[in-house]
Enzyme design. Structure first.
Site, PDB file in Angstrom:
ATOM      1  N   SER A  26       0.869  -1.180   0.000  1.00  0.00           N
ATOM      2  CA  SER A  26       0.000   0.000   0.000  1.00  0.00           C
ATOM      3  C   SER A  26       0.905   1.229   0.000  1.00  0.00           C
ATOM      4  CB  SER A  26      -0.875  -0.018   1.245  1.00  0.00           C
ATOM      5  OG  SER A  26      -0.037   0.143   2.381  1.00  0.00           O
ATOM      6  N   ARG A  33       9.191   1.472   3.202  1.00  0.00           N
ATOM      7  CA  ARG A  33      10.340   0.873   2.493  1.00  0.00           C
ATOM      8  C   ARG A  33      11.209   1.962   1.851  1.00  0.00           C
ATOM      9  NH1 ARG A  33       8.319  -3.000   4.827  1.00  0.00           N
ATOM     10  NH2 ARG A  33       7.034  -4.635   3.886  1.00  0.00           N
ATOM     11  N   LYS A 136      -5.389 -10.986  -4.025  1.00  0.00           N
ATOM     12  CA  LYS A 136      -4.855 -11.396  -2.730  1.00  0.00           C
ATOM     13  C   LYS A 136      -5.557 -10.676  -1.582  1.00  0.00           C
ATOM     14  CE  LYS A 136      -1.408  -9.811  -0.243  1.00  0.00           C
ATOM     15  NZ  LYS A 136      -0.085  -9.309   0.184  1.00  0.00           N
ATOM     16  N   GLU A 177      -4.439 -15.541   2.084  1.00  0.00           N
ATOM     17  CA  GLU A 177      -3.195 -15.403   2.847  1.00  0.00           C
ATOM     18  C   GLU A 177      -3.471 -15.188   4.332  1.00  0.00           C
ATOM     19  OE1 GLU A 177      -0.805 -11.937   1.971  1.00  0.00           O
ATOM     20  OE2 GLU A 177       0.934 -12.761   2.992  1.00  0.00           O
ATOM     21  N   LYS A 219      -1.589 -18.713   0.153  1.00  0.00           N
ATOM     22  CA  LYS A 219      -0.321 -18.042   0.442  1.00  0.00           C
ATOM     23  C   LYS A 219      -0.083 -18.201   1.942  1.00  0.00           C
ATOM     24  CE  LYS A 219       2.188 -13.696   0.049  1.00  0.00           C
ATOM     25  NZ  LYS A 219       2.554 -12.643  -0.899  1.00  0.00           N
ATOM     26  N   SER A 261       7.529 -14.115   2.577  1.00  0.00           N
ATOM     27  CA  SER A 261       8.839 -14.159   3.234  1.00  0.00           C
ATOM     28  C   SER A 261       8.775 -13.595   4.654  1.00  0.00           C
ATOM     29  CB  SER A 261       9.916 -13.464   2.400  1.00  0.00           C
ATOM     30  OG  SER A 261       9.606 -12.119   2.114  1.00  0.00           O
ATOM     31  N   GLY A 263       9.723 -11.226   6.515  1.00  0.00           N
ATOM     32  CA  GLY A 263      10.824 -10.669   7.297  1.00  0.00           C
ATOM     33  C   GLY A 263      12.022 -11.607   7.384  1.00  0.00           C
ATOM     34  N   SER A 289       5.830 -16.383  -3.057  1.00  0.00           N
ATOM     35  CA  SER A 289       5.141 -15.135  -3.397  1.00  0.00           C
ATOM     36  C   SER A 289       5.770 -14.076  -2.504  1.00  0.00           C
ATOM     37  CB  SER A 289       3.637 -15.264  -3.133  1.00  0.00           C
ATOM     38  OG  SER A 289       3.001 -14.018  -3.340  1.00  0.00           O
TER      39      SER A 289
END
Ligand code: 13P
Length: 336
Positions: A26, A33, A136, A177, A219, A261, A263, A289
């Protein structure tokens, strides 16, 4: 859309030696990031960064699909080509994040439930027109003192199943997920127990809502030690316990399972996936994914020179895709 077409898309998402790149952060998450590497979070920088990722040469060799955020599905390359078109031309299936994020679960301090069901039928119709073929929805389960509660698990499973049914009605493959977070000092056995309960609850809810498993992708989070647990499980322990947990909860009819993943380091995410595939044959294709474990090295490089480092950052994306693609076959060779 028939179940056969949904099943065909789902199978293509987990084609042998291929996985998904998650670039569906988002605007709030991508800001975090970008802040981490000193990039300003403008619409143009977000667009340029996603263009870099999606136009990585030969990405389709190892990547079957990419999950986009709403803004990205509406954006174009600098040359004016919609991203969904660029992806299709490279054999990459467009996907879209459709949840509106986790919100505090009223009455249950420290727990969240993912929102976004209101108006979802209409949004899915539009996303299908824009070219999305899978979607997703991420539920977030935390482990801590007296949590997760049964109420939190059930509320999230119910929302995941409602979303999945709406996706299939719109001809879109749901990627469900339920992420069990790595945060905390719990041991791997606790993660196993929680993940088992979460997956049992999810598949019961999918069954209740008449979701066709043949046209659904899971997921999953891996069964791992909490980030702050003094005793960290080995690669083989993670692989063995994750497989055991999935085998006892996930019907063999499901076309495939991909992992987040969450982290983990790049190396760990790849090593765990590779180990699980080496332990096969398994009832379903197991692939990736990954978001951070696909992107973080490239983002770091790009941030040093956003005009000049595009090609070198793309080489890093390709290298991560290749390593994870090989891990999806149990054929990865560690460089370490
Ligand atoms: P990570 O691989 O960074 O956990 O992201 C995957 C994802 O899509 C989480 O929803």
């Amino acid at each position: 859309m028939s179940i056969d077409q949904l099943a065909e898309t789902a199978q293509a998402m987990v084609a042998a030696g291929k996985g998904i790149i998650a670039i569906d952060e988002s605007n709030n998450t991508i800001k975090k990031r970008f802040d981490g590497v000193g990039i300003e979070c403008t619409e143009e920088n977000r667009r340029a960064y996603r263009e870099l990722l999606l136009t990585t040469p030969r990405l389709g060799d190892y990547i079957s699909g990419a999950i986009l955020y709403d803004e990205t599905l509406r954006q174009k390359t600098a040359a004016g080509v919609p991203f969904a078109e660029v992806m299709r031309a490279n054999g990459i299936i467009p996907g879209i994040k459709v949840d509106k994020g986790p919100m505090p679960l009223a009455g249950f301090p420290g727990e969240v439930c993912t929102e976004g069901l209101d108006g979802l039928r209409e949004r899915l119709k539009e996303y299908a027109q824009l070219g999305a073929r899978f979607a997703k929805w991420r539920a977030v389960i935390s482990i801590g003192d007296d949590i997760p509660s049964g109420t939190c698990i059930e509320a999230n499973s119910h929302a995941l199943a409602r979303y999945a049914a709406l996706c299939q009605e719109a001809g879109i493959v749901p990627m469900v997920e339920p992420e069990v977070l790595m945060d905390g000092d719990h041991d791997i056995d606790t993660c196993y127990e929680v993940t088992e309960v979460v997956l049992r609850s999810l598949f019961a809810a999918l069954y209740d809502q008449n979701v066709m498993l043949e046209g659904t992708i899971l997921k999953a989070s891996m069964v791992v030690s909490g980030k702050d647990c003094p005793e960290q499980a080995s690669v083989d322990e993670v692989a063995e316990m994750t497989l055991r947990c999935l085998k006892t909860t996930v019907p063999a009819l499901l076309p495939g399972i991909v992992f987040l993943s969450g982290g983990q380091s790049d190396e760990a995410a790849t090593a765990h996936l590779d180990a699980m595939n080496r332990m096969g044959p398994n009832p379903w294709p197991l692939s990736f994914s990954y978001g951070r474990a696909m992107q973080s090295a490239a983002l770091k490089l790009w941030s040093k020179d956003i005009a000049g480092n595009v090609a070198i950052a793309q080489q890093t994306v390709f290298a991560r895709a290749k390593d994870n693609g090989l891990a999806a076959l149990g054929q990865w060779v560690s460089a370490a």
